[in-house]
Design an enzyme around this catalytic site. Structure first.
Site, mmCIF file in Angstrom:
data_model
loop_
_atom_site.group_PDB
_atom_site.id
_atom_site.type_symbol
_atom_site.label_atom_id
_atom_site.label_comp_id
_atom_site.label_asym_id
_atom_site.label_seq_id
_atom_site.Cartn_x
_atom_site.Cartn_y
_atom_site.Cartn_z
ATOM 1 N N GLU A 361 0.937 -1.348 0.005
ATOM 2 C CA GLU A 361 -0.124 -0.034 0.050
ATOM 3 C C GLU A 361 0.996 1.288 0.068
ATOM 4 O O GLU A 361 0.426 2.271 -0.635
ATOM 5 C CB GLU A 361 -1.010 -0.030 1.180
ATOM 6 C CG GLU A 361 -1.854 -1.276 1.408
ATOM 7 C CD GLU A 361 -2.771 -1.543 -0.146
ATOM 8 O OE1 GLU A 361 -2.822 -0.631 -0.827
ATOM 9 O OE2 GLU A 361 -3.003 -2.762 0.211
ATOM 10 N N HIS A 364 1.584 2.357 -3.569
ATOM 11 C CA HIS A 364 0.788 2.872 -4.141
ATOM 12 C C HIS A 364 0.808 4.514 -4.064
ATOM 13 O O HIS A 364 0.239 4.955 -4.833
ATOM 14 C CB HIS A 364 -0.504 2.466 -3.832
ATOM 15 C CG HIS A 364 -0.918 1.066 -4.360
ATOM 16 N ND1 HIS A 364 -1.251 1.042 -5.595
ATOM 17 C CD2 HIS A 364 -1.687 -0.056 -3.885
ATOM 18 C CE1 HIS A 364 -1.819 -0.014 -6.024
ATOM 19 N NE2 HIS A 364 -1.945 -0.917 -5.007
ATOM 20 N N TYR A 442 -1.605 -8.483 -11.108
ATOM 21 C CA TYR A 442 -0.868 -8.121 -10.294
ATOM 22 C C TYR A 442 0.286 -8.909 -10.448
ATOM 23 O O TYR A 442 1.404 -8.590 -10.739
ATOM 24 C CB TYR A 442 -1.223 -8.796 -8.769
ATOM 25 C CG TYR A 442 -2.382 -8.005 -8.166
ATOM 26 C CD1 TYR A 442 -1.965 -7.190 -6.844
ATOM 27 C CD2 TYR A 442 -3.725 -7.649 -8.623
ATOM 28 C CE1 TYR A 442 -2.779 -6.349 -6.100
ATOM 29 C CE2 TYR A 442 -4.228 -6.687 -7.700
ATOM 30 C CZ TYR A 442 -4.144 -6.214 -6.741
ATOM 31 O OH TYR A 442 -5.062 -5.294 -6.034
#
Length: 505
Positions: A361, A364, A442
């Site tokens: 995360e 990101h 992914y």
């Protein structure tokens, strides 16, 4: 976001890595040392050169005041939006996404991980009620449409010419569903992701009015400036996008004020059980909010600071002053500008999955946050990069590619058993199921980036990444933009190469 598949497979491999290569389960992570000779092939790469990007394009400005009633589970809000027509044509109307309406019915609720997991106590309804809308100070009609009622249309009495502004005032309430999702409450925490009326994008493809699909992260937005005041009961702590000002206390309530420029969205989470820890890394204020023990909070901070250091080095400097990692009753992890939601599941902490969520995360923040993309139609541009960033992290800090090799093996097994599933560059709604989406977007994307890195070499690969990052900072990229930079840096045409990977040609 880490998908359900990553929960089952992708980061399960990281659990093996974390427990085997590091010889530990929930022990503290190793500390990143940029001068460490752990892997010379990657840590010998010259750090990214810090560069500032002047934002010379028009932006929307959001100002919001919201109040959370924890008894009724209702959020009351007022939004003032200065909207700029960034298109090349005059607009007769402006559309908004009002995502909370997707929770009105079970059939339209975007429960990415299944209803039993998302709603452990049974389905709970949520919604957004638009009370009234004013356009340039005058009351306006509006229309709500879409199969999940998440599209808000506001007609304009006067056409809005390119480059012109219009002011909207929207008064609304949000009923928060009970569960473990982007918008939800459970136990002591509240998640507010994709919770307010956000202007839909208009580009050369027209208006982007996609539903709130359960597949992927079906969002697309350009950078805007935000100022948000959030009022909660005085014993609640708020973690949110942006810089925070001094809190104000009044009649048992506390108001937190946040502001940030050049971000694609605004999210927050709040709890009366948060433990908070702050550290400075590379001039960035890292804030961690934990629902667990002091030891777990320290581990969370270690993962966050290591990630920021590594990605600053290999990609380019994180451009905001604050980054927050907040635990909540969420099923895995979810990225928003300047803040990420991290699951409080104790199983993940024991197994090592927690570290992988924080790393993914955090990545990101670069891929989706600073460099944007249309997540509905070209999701690989952020998820493939975020997934491969886990490998960059492991190579640099753990001197290991074991996680990636397991991921690679799994992708090729899936590919062999599913020869008809090759195309990863397509709209999220065109994937047959979560397995196909996750494996291709992914896994395959990460394998492609690794193969590309092997072909061009470390120096060229990271030069491409850093050039791409600096050139498109705060903008929205498309696949051809990354290919263009790759061609430029290497002096070679890679179009056919990427088409084979992305389109299965």
């Amino acid at each position: 976001m880490l998908k359900k598949l990553c929960k089952i497979i992708c980061i399960v491999t990281v659990i093996v890595l974390l427990t085997s290569s590091c010889g530990r389960g929930s022990e503290s992570a190793q500390t990143f040392n940029p001068s460490s000779p752990a892997i010379k092939s990657i840590n010998s790469i010259k750090p990214a050169v810090e560069s500032s990007t002047k934002v010379d394009f028009p932006k929307n400005i959001y100002k919001m005041d919201v109040n959370l009633d924890t008894k009724s589970k209702m959020l009351t809000g007022e939004e003032k939006l200065t909207y700029i027509n960034k298109s090349k044509i005059s607009l007769k109307e402006v559309y908004f996404h009002i995502y909370p309406n997707a929770y009105r019915e079970k059939e339209t609720t975007p429960a990415q991980f299944g209803f039993n997991e998302t709603f452990p106590e049974g389905f709970s309804e949520g919604n957004m009620n638009i009370k009234d809308i004013y356009v340039n100070g005058k009351v306006s009609d509006f229309e709500i449409s879409g199969k999940d009622k998440t599209i808000l249309r506001v007609p304009l009495k006067k056409e809005l010419k390119p480059g012109s502004k219009v002011n909207f005032n929207l008064n609304f309430t949000v009923k928060v569903p009970k569960g473990k999702d982007r918008l939800s409450y459970y136990n002591s925490s509240y998640n507010f992701g994709n919770w307010y009326p956000i202007a839909a994008e208009y580009d050369d493809k027209g208006w982007h009015l996609d539903s709130y699909y359960s597949m992927g992260d079906p969002f697309y937005s350009t950078v805007s400036d935000y100022k948000v005041n959030i009022t909660v009961p005085k014993d609640y702590v708020v973690a949110a996008t942006g810089e925070s000002a001094r809190e104000k206390l009044k009649k048992g309530l506390k108001t937190y004020s946040f502001s940030e420029s050049n971000v694609r969205d605004f999210a927050f989470t709040t709890s009366n059980k948060f433990k908070v820890k702050e550290e400075k890394v590379d001039g960035i204020n890292i804030k961690c909010y934990s629902l667990g023990t002091d030891k777990e909070l320290s581990e969370q901070m270690n993962y966050a600071t290591n990630s920021i250091k590594i990605f600053n080095r290999f990609y380019g400097k994180y451009p905001y002053k604050t980054y927050s990692v907040a635990e909540s009753s969420f099923l895995t992890g979810m990225e928003y500008p300047g803040i990420v939601f991290i699951s409080d599941n104790p199983v993940y902490k024991k197994g090592g999955y927690y570290e992988a969520i924080v790393v993914h995360e955090t990545a990101h923040q670069w891929w989706y946050g600073v460099i944007g993309d249309d997540e509905v139609n070209e999701a690989w541009l952020d998820e493939s990069f975020a997934c491969y960033s886990e490998n960059i992290y492991n190579e640099s800090i753990k001197n290991s590619r074991e996680y990636f090799l397991q991921l690679k093996d799994y992708y090729y097994i899936y590919s062999k058993n599913n020869p008809d599933k090759k195309v990863m560059l397509k709209p999220v709604q065109d994937f047959k199921d979560d397995m196909e989406y996750s494996i291709l977007v992914y896994y395959k994307g990460a394998v492609m980036l690794d193969d590309f890195r092997e072909k061009v070499g470390n120096e060229n690969f990271f030069k491409i990444i850093q050039t791409y990052y600096n050139r498109y900072k705060y903008k929205v990229t498309r696949t051809e933009d990354f290919i263009k930079v790759s061609n430029e840096i290497t002096g070679k045409d890679w179009n056919e190469y990427f088409n084979k990977w992305l389109k299965g040609e």
